[in-house]
Structures are given as structure tokens and as C-alpha cells.
Design an enzyme around this catalytic site. Structure first.
Site, PDB file in Angstrom:
ATOM      1  N   CYS A 116      -4.265  12.015   8.689  1.00 34.81           N
ATOM      2  CA  CYS A 116      -4.701  13.479   7.956  1.00 34.81           C
ATOM      3  C   CYS A 116      -3.287  14.337   8.460  1.00 34.81           C
ATOM      4  CB  CYS A 116      -5.831  14.019   8.852  1.00 34.81           C
ATOM      5  SG  CYS A 116      -7.314  12.817   8.538  1.00 34.81           S
TER       6      CYS A 116
ATOM      7  N   ARG B 218       1.334  11.928   3.264  1.00 35.81           N
ATOM      8  CA  ARG B 218       0.735  11.310   4.343  1.00 35.81           C
ATOM      9  C   ARG B 218      -0.687  10.645   3.665  1.00 35.81           C
ATOM     10  NH1 ARG B 218       2.173  12.210   9.635  1.00 35.81           N
ATOM     11  NH2 ARG B 218       0.108  12.035  10.527  1.00 35.81           N
TER      12      ARG B 218
ATOM     13  N   TRP C 156      -8.238  12.824   5.181  1.00 41.75           N
ATOM     14  CA  TRP C 156      -8.597  11.665   4.948  1.00 41.75           C
ATOM     15  C   TRP C 156      -9.577  11.055   5.237  1.00 41.75           C
ATOM     16  CZ3 TRP C 156      -8.771   6.370   6.505  1.00 41.75           C
ATOM     17  CH2 TRP C 156      -8.608   5.145   5.387  1.00 41.75           C
TER      18      TRP C 156
ATOM     19  N   ASN D 110      -6.998  15.836  13.783  1.00 41.36           N
ATOM     20  CA  ASN D 110      -6.941  14.648  13.272  1.00 41.36           C
ATOM     21  C   ASN D 110      -7.377  13.636  14.373  1.00 41.36           C
ATOM     22  OD1 ASN D 110      -5.451  15.724  11.313  1.00 41.36           O
ATOM     23  ND2 ASN D 110      -3.493  15.122  11.944  1.00 41.36           N
ATOM     24  N   GLY D 111      -7.809  12.416  14.125  1.00 37.28           N
ATOM     25  CA  GLY D 111      -8.322  11.304  15.115  1.00 37.28           C
ATOM     26  C   GLY D 111      -9.636  10.937  14.848  1.00 37.28           C
TER      27      GLY D 111
ATOM     28  N   GLU E  71       5.056  -9.292   1.639  1.00 33.29           N
ATOM     29  CA  GLU E  71       5.411  -7.989   1.535  1.00 33.29           C
ATOM     30  C   GLU E  71       5.405  -7.556  -0.083  1.00 33.29           C
ATOM     31  OE1 GLU E  71       6.741  -4.091   2.237  1.00 33.29           O
ATOM     32  OE2 GLU E  71       5.433  -5.549   3.097  1.00 33.29           O
TER      33      GLU E  71
ATOM     34  N   LYS F 272       2.852  -4.636  -1.675  1.00 35.75           N
ATOM     35  CA  LYS F 272       3.706  -3.620  -2.534  1.00 35.75           C
ATOM     36  C   LYS F 272       2.714  -3.293  -3.833  1.00 35.75           C
ATOM     37  CE  LYS F 272       6.196  -1.685   0.552  1.00 35.75           C
ATOM     38  NZ  LYS F 272       5.021  -2.184   1.301  1.00 35.75           N
TER      39      LYS F 272
ATOM     40  N   GLU G 199      -0.475  -2.044  -3.284  1.00 30.60           N
ATOM     41  CA  GLU G 199      -0.741  -0.622  -2.771  1.00 30.60           C
ATOM     42  C   GLU G 199      -0.439   0.295  -3.939  1.00 30.60           C
ATOM     43  OE1 GLU G 199       0.913  -0.361   1.853  1.00 30.60           O
ATOM     44  OE2 GLU G 199       2.418  -1.128   0.351  1.00 30.60           O
TER      45      GLU G 199
ATOM     46  N   HIS H 235      -3.432 -26.118  -1.683  1.00 33.58           N
ATOM     47  CA  HIS H 235      -4.781 -26.233  -0.828  1.00 33.58           C
ATOM     48  C   HIS H 235      -5.607 -25.131  -1.181  1.00 33.58           C
ATOM     49  CE1 HIS H 235      -2.687 -29.007   2.106  1.00 33.58           C
ATOM     50  NE2 HIS H 235      -1.749 -28.390   1.532  1.00 33.58           N
TER      51      HIS H 235
ATOM     52  N   LYS I  87       0.202   7.632   4.870  1.00 35.65           N
ATOM     53  CA  LYS I  87       1.449   6.962   5.613  1.00 35.65           C
ATOM     54  C   LYS I  87       1.220   6.628   6.911  1.00 35.65           C
ATOM     55  CE  LYS I  87       5.601   6.226   5.021  1.00 35.65           C
ATOM     56  NZ  LYS I  87       6.139   5.194   4.507  1.00 35.65           N
TER      57      LYS I  87
END
Length: 626
Positions: free
Chosen positions: A2, A27, A75, A104-105, A499, A503, A506, A522, A621
Site C-alpha cells: 500500500c 506499487r 491493496w 500499511n501493514g 523467471e 513475467k 504477471e 516426468h 510492487k
């Protein structure tokens, strides 16, 4: 995660707070809100959606003409993204005043506190833990906002960064933090508070960074309201512990370039940051290579250099993209430094009673330096006797302050939610760290000099690779309608494949899985059907022939092959439908460059599918809660 912006001074607060919230949009958030004090009353506006919705809601309203206010982008954690759950939240004191807060938290013991407060007559309108905290502050308020905040936070378990105002003290802003970032900018007889430097830099470069369990009282207003000295307008601040013991705050210079957080002609921050990577590599390497002396310079490690070189084991801990960079670091440390190393998800590390042996080094890897899980894992390792190192991008961040020593990436601010240049910087720094240790243990000057010469060329390699952007976009057009992809690689390029898949997930919302190429047989090979895109990270190296064998297995089942290969490799074209080329370089350095085509692939896929590249849904973020 947030975002917080707060201000006390002489300027109209609403435009300033809205500007700050826009700076923090990158963010990630799902609702926004603002509170200010005007005409002796707290006025609140909240909305679901973008900051622009909140801006339209406020308009030219005279209700928000004050010079003290707090604002927030949320968020969702406790409760869905609705207007009642958006911040700021308010609480009513026993003497009829209103306290308002942004936070925030996570307040972990909020259910216990909520029951206590409900028993004392407080009614709740939201599902959030933050409303419980502001009700507790209001319950404890006796005319001293700073004291009520201190007392309330002594009862709280969890992580937080808060900014609090009260209509009984219309020139006072109280802030506090534990485990979540908060910085205070000092401007001309005013203060601007934010969870991120991006919201402050256009106003001032003089900042105070709060430490955990610290509370700062900021006052700005007419002199006769604040002090008997000075001119018609005065400003002052005081920092204390939760037990009201005054501490000295250090004012530092904010090292942040406003131009770096502007688009600069690019359509998206993600594309801008992908294309900035040659410069980011140069900045990351600046002052760290002494090629003719076969030497890596790591000034941030100097005080712990002997312990680092003597270490018997390295544990790298991180989350998300940083975790995949740390996986490459595991390979690098074992290959170049010949030291046992393993990579751990930070979120799991401290919950399985980890064994920290004597002479162990724990390396926390994080772009923001505020990742809650990674910070918690680092603190756990320190308590168990490990030497703590940090690899972060954000100067002065929580992880940077908790470590015994560390290395900054120096790749510049990263605004796009999907990390790009930070990943490249993390891999590069881990390569330098491995050479730094290896040189002091067994690597010859000739070997180190050879690696440093190649590292010095990486920015040029990046430039050549990124020139393929249009070619990659054209190739992606053929596959973008497919909803399931595989990304495969071996050795150093297995984490790169992971990665690439991350990406794509996301920002394009395409389902993608990354894995070692051999693992495909497998079980996952059952997924491959006619036309399924399968991306192979296949530059020439020790396992090249095995990768070619895996490609043939996919082709035999109708898969479409996209390959990242080495320049001059004529063989790969016999097997792949599309090829993106990278320059020839040592296998250990390939991930710095082989990831670049995958970043562009994900970016172009997301744009072609019409997605909001810089603000992907549900993502933030900096993940500052567990």
C-alpha cells in the site's frame, strides 16, 4: 505494498496528496482515500479504483482546503476492495473528537483488540484491522495524540507504518513504523511523509528515516499556536520511542532522480526499464571492476570480508523474482567460489526451525529492501548467529539497515511492478560476489581477469540483444492467443526459464510454467498439445545437446518452439519456429543477458492482449505483509 502520503504545512493539502498518491500508483492498489482537517473537522473521501476516481470525487470541494492531511492507496488484505474498507479510517474519542489514520501493514492481534473495543462501545463499519487500530487510539486519547499513539502501539502485534491526525490538534501529524517503510521529508516549514521516496522527491531531498518502534510528532502552523518564537509560521518535529524516550533523528540527503520515475516518452515503465538495462549494468558495475589487477571491489563488504571468505556455507533467501535471481546465485557461489550454497524461500525459512551452522552467511535479496518475508527471514538468521548480508536496490531500506554488510544494486528506481532491471542487477551482483570470494580462495588471476573482461562487455551485449524488440513482438503475435505456455532450461538457465514464465504470468495473465528441461518428461510433457508454445532457454553451453534432445521431444508432440540461442548457432534453426539470439559469453554470465528476450516477450504479449502492463491486477510492487 500500500502507499501512504501525509502532509502538514502551509500549502493546500488535497492537490499535494493526490499528486503523491499518483507517484505511488506503481506499487499496486485497489482503492484510495484522503482525509484532511478543515474548519475544525476531519473530512474524508474514499473510492474504489484508481486515484483518478478519488480526484474526481474531491473535485474543487471546499471541504478539503486544509493544510493538514493524510492519504492512502490500499491493496486489500482484511476485507475486499470496497469503499468502507478503503483508508483513511476514523475513530471517535470519548470527548467527541475524531481521529483519522492511514496504515500499511498487518495488525495481527486485531481480533482480540476488536472484541475489547466493541465491549467499550466502539462500532465498526469495515472489515479491516486498521479501523481497529484507530479505534484503540481514539479510546486512549486524552488530549495528547502523540501519547495515545504510543500507548496504542504498545498493545499492538504486527507490522505497521501509520500516519494519524485528530481534529482537536489541527496542526499536528503523528507517524510511526515497525517493519513497514516510512520516511519524512523536511521542506520549508512543512513536512511530507510517505512510504516511498517517489512521493517526496518533487518537494524536498532532506529526509528522516524512521526506525522500528519510533514515533514522530510533526507540527506546522501559526507561531502563536505552536511556539512563542519565530515568525508567523513555524514547524518542528520530535521523535520518541513507544515509551516516550526522545531520540535524535538524523537528516539525510535523498538520492533519487525525478527523471527516473517519469516515462520519458515510453508507453510503459516496464518497457522503459527493460531498455534502461544497458545503463543499469554500467551503473551497477561502476567502481567495482579492477580488470588489470584481476580484482572485484566490494566496499560494502570490507568490514566483514574475512568472515565472508571463511564462511562454510551460504544461504540465499528471497521471494518472487529475487528468489529466482538467488537461485542463480546458488549456482554461482558453488561454481565460482566453491562454497556450499542453497536458496530458500524466505516465507518458509523461519517456519521450519532452520539449522544455521557456525560460519554461515545468510544473504537476503530484495529489490525494495522492504519485503516482509525476506526481512523476517534475515532477522531469524541473525538471531541464530549467521552473518547477515543484503543485496538490495533501495538505499536505506529496512533490509539494508538490518544487515551486517551488503551490496547495493545501483540500477536506479524500478517503477514497473514486474521486476526487470533489478533481476539483472541481482544476478550481476551475485556473480561479482562469487568472484570476490573465489579470487580469495582458489581462482587464478587469469581466470578472474577473463571473467571481468566479459562482465565489462555485458552492457554492450544487452544493447545488442534488446535491438530485437520488434522481431520479438512480431514472433509473439503468432502465439499470443494461446493460454498455456512452458518455459524450459538447464543449469544456469533453468532459473531464467522460471523467471520468463513468471513475467508472462504477471503481466499478460497467460498461464505459464517454468521448470528444468529434464523435468518435463516426468509429467508435464502430458500438457503438450498441437500448437502449444514452449520456450527453451538454449544458449550454447555444457548441456546444449541435452536441451536439443528436449526440443525434439516437444516437436514430436506438436509443440511450437521459441528458443533463446547463441549468435552463430546455425543448428538451432532446424528445430525452433522462432529464435532470439544473445552474444557468446561464459555460461555463468548468460542469465544476465538470456533473460532479456523473455522480458520483451512477456511485455509484448501483455500489450497485444490489452493488459495494463505497469499495474497488473492483484499485484503490488513491494510486498510488505506476510
Amino acid at each position: 505494498m500500500c502507499g501512504i502520503v501525509a502532509y502538514v504545512g502551509s500549502k493546500p493539502v488535497a492537490p499535494l496528496l493526490i499528486e503523491g498518491l499518483k507517484r505511488l500508483e506503481y506499487r499496486g492498489y485497489d482503492s484510495a482515500g484522503l482525509a484532511s482537517i478543515a474548519d475544525g473537522r476531519v473530512k474524508v473521501a474514499r473510492s474504489v479504483g484508481r486515484v483518478s476516481v478519488l480526484e474526481s470525487l474531491i473535485g474543487d470541494s471546499e471541504s478539503f482546503t486544509g493544510t493538514l492531511g493524510i492519504a492512502h492507496t490500499r491493496w486489500a488484505t482484511h476485507g475486499p476492495p470496497t469503499e468502507p474498507n478503503a483508508h483513511p479510517h476514523c475513530g471517535r474519542t470519548r470527548c467527541g473528537h475524531t481521529v483519522s489514520i492511514v496504515c500499511n501493514g498487518i495488525i495481527e492481534n486485531y481480533t482480540t483488540l476488536k472484541k475489547y473495543l466493541a465491549d467499550h462501545g466502539h462500532e465498526f463499519q469495515s472489515d479491516t484491522d486498521t479501523e481497529v487500530l484507530v479505534a484503540l487510539i481514539a479510546e486512549l486519547y486524552d488530549g495528547n495524540l502523540e501519547g495515545a499513539v504510543q500507548q496504542a502501539l504498545r498493545e499492538v502485534t504486527g507490522a505497521y507504518a501509520i500516519a494519524v491526525i485528530c481534529d482537536a490538534e489541527p496542526h499536528t501529524l503523528v507517524c510511526a513504523r515497525k517493519g513497514s517503510p516510512l520516511i519524512i521529508g523536511i521542506a520549508d516549514k512543512s513536512f511530507i511523509v510517505a512510504s516511498d521516496a517517489a512521493a517526496i522527491i518533487s518537494h524536498t531531498t532532506q529526509v528522516i528515516t524512521l526506525d522500528d518502534y519510533q514515533v514522530t510528532k510533526l507540527c506546522a502552523g501559526p507561531t502563536d499556536k505552536l511556539t512563542s518564537q519565530g515568525g508567523p509560521w513555524s514547524a518542528d518535529f520530535k521523535t520518541t520511542t513507544l515509551d516516550n524516550i526522545q531520540v535524535n533523528s538524523t537528516v539525510s540527503q535523498l538520492d533519487y532522480d525525478l527523471e527516473k520515475i517519469e516515462l520519458g516518452g515510453y508507453p510503459h515503465f516496464m518497457l522503459k526499464e527493460i531498455m534502461e538495462q544497458p545503463e543499469a549494468i554500467r551503473n551497477c558495475l561502476r567502481g567495482r571492476l579492477e580488470k588489470h589487477q584481476s580484482r572485484v571491489v566490494m566496499g560494502g563488504l570490507s568490514k566483514c570480508a574475512r568472515d565472508i571468505v571463511r564462511a562454510k556455507r551460504f544461504v540465499l533467501t528471497a521471494q518472487g523474482t529475487a528468489y529466482l535471481a538467488a537461485q542463480i546465485g546458488e549456482y554461482l557461489l558453488q561454481d565460482l567460489a566453491r562454497v556450499p550454497a542453497r536458496c530458500e524461500y524466505a516465507s518458509e525459512f523461519r517456519y521450519r526451525n532452520p539449522i544455521i551452522e557456525e560460519d554461515s552467511v545468510v544473504v537476503a535479496v530484495s529489490q525494495s529492501g522492504e519485503t516482509a518475508d525476506t526481512l523476517a527471514a534475515l532477522c531469524e538468521a541473525k538471531e541464530r548467529g549467521a552473518l547477515a548480508l543484503g543485496i538490495v536496490n533501495a538505499v536505506g531500506s529496512s533490509i539494508a539497515r538490518e544487515t551486517d554488510a551488503g551490496i547495493y544494486l545501483h540500477v536506479g528506481p524500478e517503477i514497473g511492478v514486474a521486476s526487470t532491471k533489478a533481476f539483472v542487477g541481482q544476478v550481476l551482483v551475485l556473480a561479482l560476489l562469487s568472484l570476490y570470494i573465489g579470487k580469495r580462495k582458489y581462482l587464478s588471476d587469469e581466470v578472474v581477469e577473463s571473467y571481468l573482461a566479459e562482465i565489462d562487455q555485458l552492457s554492450h551485449y544487452a544493447e545488442r540483444t534488446l535491438e530485437q524488440s520488434d522481431h520479438i513482438r512480431h514472433c509473439v503475435e503468432s502465439y499470443v492467443d494461446r493460454d498455456n505456455w512452458l518455459f524450459l532450461g538447464r543449469g544456469y538457465n533453468y532459473p531464467v526459464a522460471m523467471e520468463g514464465a513468471l513475467k508472462l504470468k504477471e503481466i499478460s495473465y497467460i498461464h505459464a510454467e517454468g521448470m528444468p528441461a529434464a523435468e518435463m518428461k516426468h509429467g508435464p510433457i502430458a500438457l503438450i498439445d498441437d500448437g502449444m508454445p514452449v520456450v527453451f532457454v538454449a544458449p550454447q553451453g555444457s548441456q546444449y545437446d541435452k536441451v536439443i534432445s528436449n526440443i525434439e521431444q516437444v516437436r514430436a508432440r506438436g509443440g511450437r518452439i521459441i528458443a533463446v540461442a547463441t549468435e552463430g548457432d546455425d543448428r538451432i534453426g532446424q528445430y525452433a519456429d522462432s529464435v532470439f539470439y544473445i552474444p557468446v559469453m561464459p555460461e555463468a554470465l548468460q542469465p544476465v543477458i538470456s533473460v532479456l528476450p523473455l522480458q520483451l516477450l512477456a511485455y509484448h504479449a501483455a500489450v497485444l492482449r490489452g493488459q495494463d502492463v505497469d499495474k497488473p491486477r492483484n499485484l503490488a510492487k513491494s510486498v510488505t505483509v506476510e
